[in-house]
Design a protein around this motif. Structure first.
Motif, PDB file in Angstrom:
ATOM      1  N   ARG A 210       0.807  -1.223   0.000  1.00 21.26           N
ATOM      2  CA  ARG A 210       0.000   0.000   0.000  1.00 21.26           C
ATOM      3  C   ARG A 210       0.841   1.274   0.000  1.00 21.26           C
ATOM      4  N   ASN A 211       1.850   1.292  -0.858  1.00 20.27           N
ATOM      5  CA  ASN A 211       2.651   2.485  -1.068  1.00 20.27           C
ATOM      6  C   ASN A 211       2.124   3.252  -2.276  1.00 20.27           C
ATOM      7  N   TYR A 212       2.555   4.494  -2.411  1.00 18.01           N
ATOM      8  CA  TYR A 212       2.154   5.350  -3.523  1.00 18.01           C
ATOM      9  C   TYR A 212       3.400   5.645  -4.344  1.00 18.01           C
ATOM     10  N   PHE A 213       3.435   5.143  -5.581  1.00 14.78           N
ATOM     11  CA  PHE A 213       4.559   5.355  -6.478  1.00 14.78           C
ATOM     12  C   PHE A 213       4.143   6.326  -7.580  1.00 14.78           C
ATOM     13  N   GLU A 214       4.852   7.448  -7.687  1.00 12.13           N
ATOM     14  CA  GLU A 214       4.563   8.435  -8.714  1.00 12.13           C
ATOM     15  C   GLU A 214       5.841   8.764  -9.477  1.00 12.13           C
ATOM     16  N   ASN A 215       5.817   8.537 -10.795  1.00 15.56           N
ATOM     17  CA  ASN A 215       6.994   8.734 -11.637  1.00 15.56           C
ATOM     18  C   ASN A 215       8.177   7.888 -11.151  1.00 15.56           C
ATOM     19  N   VAL A 216       7.902   6.586 -11.016  1.00 16.57           N
ATOM     20  CA  VAL A 216       8.915   5.622 -10.579  1.00 16.57           C
ATOM     21  C   VAL A 216       8.953   4.499 -11.620  1.00 16.57           C
ATOM     22  N   ALA A 217       9.971   4.471 -12.449  1.00 24.15           N
ATOM     23  CA  ALA A 217      10.033   3.482 -13.524  1.00 24.15           C
ATOM     24  C   ALA A 217      10.147   2.058 -12.983  1.00 24.15           C
ATOM     25  N   LYS A 218      10.872   1.896 -11.870  1.00 25.64           N
ATOM     26  CA  LYS A 218      11.073   0.577 -11.271  1.00 25.64           C
ATOM     27  C   LYS A 218      10.681   0.634  -9.800  1.00 25.64           C
ATOM     28  N   PRO A 219       9.410   0.439  -9.488  1.00 27.21           N
ATOM     29  CA  PRO A 219       8.988   0.533  -8.079  1.00 27.21           C
ATOM     30  C   PRO A 219       9.688  -0.491  -7.179  1.00 27.21           C
ATOM     31  N   THR A 220       9.802  -1.730  -7.647  1.00 28.99           N
ATOM     32  CA  THR A 220      10.495  -2.766  -6.880  1.00 28.99           C
ATOM     33  C   THR A 220      11.359  -3.587  -7.817  1.00 28.99           C
ATOM     34  N   ILE A 221      12.512  -4.036  -7.309  1.00 28.71           N
ATOM     35  CA  ILE A 221      13.381  -4.935  -8.065  1.00 28.71           C
ATOM     36  C   ILE A 221      13.851  -6.060  -7.151  1.00 28.71           C
ATOM     37  N   THR A 222      14.139  -7.207  -7.741  1.00 31.67           N
ATOM     38  CA  THR A 222      14.532  -8.390  -6.962  1.00 31.67           C
ATOM     39  C   THR A 222      15.955  -8.840  -7.269  1.00 31.67           C
ATOM     40  N   THR A 223      16.664  -8.081  -8.067  1.00 28.75           N
ATOM     41  CA  THR A 223      18.095  -8.288  -8.280  1.00 28.75           C
ATOM     42  C   THR A 223      18.757  -6.916  -8.245  1.00 28.75           C
ATOM     43  N   VAL A 224      19.703  -6.745  -7.343  1.00 27.56           N
ATOM     44  CA  VAL A 224      20.364  -5.454  -7.170  1.00 27.56           C
ATOM     45  C   VAL A 224      21.857  -5.637  -7.386  1.00 27.56           C
ATOM     46  N   ALA A 225      22.396  -4.919  -8.361  1.00 24.17           N
ATOM     47  CA  ALA A 225      23.814  -4.991  -8.686  1.00 24.17           C
ATOM     48  C   ALA A 225      24.222  -6.456  -8.874  1.00 24.17           C
ATOM     49  N   GLU A 226      25.292  -6.899  -8.222  1.00 28.32           N
ATOM     50  CA  GLU A 226      25.776  -8.264  -8.400  1.00 28.32           C
ATOM     51  C   GLU A 226      25.327  -9.204  -7.286  1.00 28.32           C
ATOM     52  N   SER A 227      24.443  -8.752  -6.412  1.00 30.31           N
ATOM     53  CA  SER A 227      23.945  -9.596  -5.320  1.00 30.31           C
ATOM     54  C   SER A 227      23.025 -10.684  -5.856  1.00 30.31           C
ATOM     55  N   ASP A 228      22.932 -11.794  -5.126  1.00 31.66           N
ATOM     56  CA  ASP A 228      21.934 -12.812  -5.441  1.00 31.66           C
ATOM     57  C   ASP A 228      20.544 -12.217  -5.254  1.00 31.66           C
ATOM     58  N   PRO A 229      19.536 -12.769  -5.942  1.00 29.43           N
ATOM     59  CA  PRO A 229      18.195 -12.189  -5.842  1.00 29.43           C
ATOM     60  C   PRO A 229      17.572 -12.360  -4.456  1.00 29.43           C
ATOM     61  N   GLY A 230      16.604 -11.494  -4.183  1.00 30.55           N
ATOM     62  CA  GLY A 230      15.828 -11.576  -2.953  1.00 30.55           C
ATOM     63  C   GLY A 230      14.378 -11.868  -3.261  1.00 30.55           C
ATOM     64  N   ASN A 231      13.603 -12.051  -2.211  1.00 30.34           N
ATOM     65  CA  ASN A 231      12.179 -12.348  -2.338  1.00 30.34           C
ATOM     66  C   ASN A 231      11.368 -11.102  -2.023  1.00 30.34           C
ATOM     67  N   LEU A 232      10.236 -10.968  -2.708  1.00 25.81           N
ATOM     68  CA  LEU A 232       9.471  -9.740  -2.554  1.00 25.81           C
ATOM     69  C   LEU A 232       8.003 -10.001  -2.835  1.00 25.81           C
ATOM     70  N   LYS A 233       7.179  -9.508  -1.924  1.00 25.46           N
ATOM     71  CA  LYS A 233       5.723  -9.640  -2.027  1.00 25.46           C
ATOM     72  C   LYS A 233       5.118  -8.249  -2.092  1.00 25.46           C
ATOM     73  N   ILE A 234       4.084  -8.075  -2.907  1.00 26.74           N
ATOM     74  CA  ILE A 234       3.422  -6.779  -3.018  1.00 26.74           C
ATOM     75  C   ILE A 234       1.940  -6.915  -2.696  1.00 26.74           C
ATOM     76  N   LEU A 235       1.362  -5.803  -2.257  1.00 27.26           N
ATOM     77  CA  LEU A 235      -0.086  -5.768  -2.052  1.00 27.26           C
ATOM     78  C   LEU A 235      -0.593  -4.339  -2.234  1.00 27.26           C
ATOM     79  N   ASN A 236      -1.456  -4.143  -3.205  1.00 26.71           N
ATOM     80  CA  ASN A 236      -2.280  -2.933  -3.344  1.00 26.71           C
ATOM     81  C   ASN A 236      -1.484  -1.635  -3.334  1.00 26.71           C
TER      82      ASN A 236
END
Length: 281
Positions: A210-236
């Motif tokens: 329940r966040n508000y994203f305005e003018n955000v091309a990538k609101p969430t990402i699950t791979t950052v730089a050279e790190s292994d991926p993480g887990n991510l859940k979204i809602l509304n």
């Protein structure tokens, strides 16, 4: 919220209050063994990172009090509140929470133009809430977990609530998470973000709700730089001119362990703009 768990976060209380307006007085008060509220009057120029002892409330007097040129280091401490302060032009981090610090509440601050992170949390720290802060004019906003090789210390810790913060034209790390699970990103306002909003890596579990994203091309990402991926859940989450959220292994994100009442995402922008930053207590 996480700072309300593990016995809660009460800071220094109101029984002892010391008001400071010089760098020397501030350094002495922050490191004192006394449980107390340290009230900062005006903008104080400091150099480097000032250590903060346990059982402290650090409070700005009015909307324009705080520190410039340096920041605060919380290392192996507990029960600290940092509230209603302006942070500018830190030579390193503005606020650094590390080395197993617990029960920290960072609330209603205005942070900008630091060298590294504005609010970094790392090295097994736990039970922390970051709320109602206004972050702007900065690149790397909030790091949670500092290194891909630090899992032994970090796994089972780094539990943080990020709620009602305004990320205002900042670039990345809102937050950038390693290992922590769950990390609760709730009812924040993201406006005009350069690189990405929330990043999950190294098998972290991040719940972006329940966040508000305005003018955000990538609101969430699950791979950052050279790190292994993480887990991510979204809602509304509510999006205006923004891209699609990335999700991964939502079932691996642990349940939030506290009761809370979320705000509908469509109203978050107005709430956060009106209430975040200094002078809004």
């Amino acid at each position: 919220m996480f700072a309300g768990m593990n016995g809660g976060t009460k800071g220094g209380g109101s029984s002892t209050v010391v008001t400071v307006n010089t760098a020397a007085a501030l350094k002495t008060a922050l490191t004192s063994a006394t449980s107390q509220t340290v009230k900062i009057s005006g903008m104080i120029a400091i150099t480097g990172m000032y250590s903060v002892a346990s059982n402290k409330t650090i409070l700005g007097s009015g909307a324009s009090s705080g520190v410039t040129g340096g920041g605060f280091n919380l290392s192996g401490v507990t029960n600290v509140i940092i509230r209603n302060l302006v942070f500018r032009n830190a030579s390193d981090d503005s606020i650094n929470v590390q080395s197993g610090s617990t029960n920290v509440w960072i609330d209603h601050n205005d942070l900008a133009s630091g060298y590294d992170g504005l609010i970094d949390i790392k090295r097994g720290s736990d039970y922390i809430t970051v709320s109602w802060n206004h972050l702007h004019d900065h690149d790397k906003s909030m790091l949670l977990g500092h290194d891909d090789a630090n899992g032994v210390q970090d796994i089972g810790h780094l539990r943080v609530t990020y709620v009602h913060n305004w990320f205002d034209g900042t670039n990345q790390r809102h937050p950038r998470v390693r290992f922590g699970n769950p990390v609760h990103v709730l009812n924040n306002y993201y406006s005009n973000i350069g690189s990405y909003g929330v990043g999950s890596a190294m098998n972290a579990g991040v719940y972006v709700e329940r966040n508000y994203f305005e003018n955000v091309a990538k609101p969430t990402i699950t791979t950052v730089a050279e790190s292994d991926p993480g887990n991510l859940k979204i809602l509304n989450n509510y999006k205006v001119n923004s891209g699609t959220e990335q999700v991964r292994n939502a079932a691996s994100v642990a349940a939030v362990p506290y009761a809370y009442t979320p705000e509908a995402a469509a109203g978050v922008k107005a709430t956060v703009v009106a209430g975040s930053g200094t002078g809004k207590l």
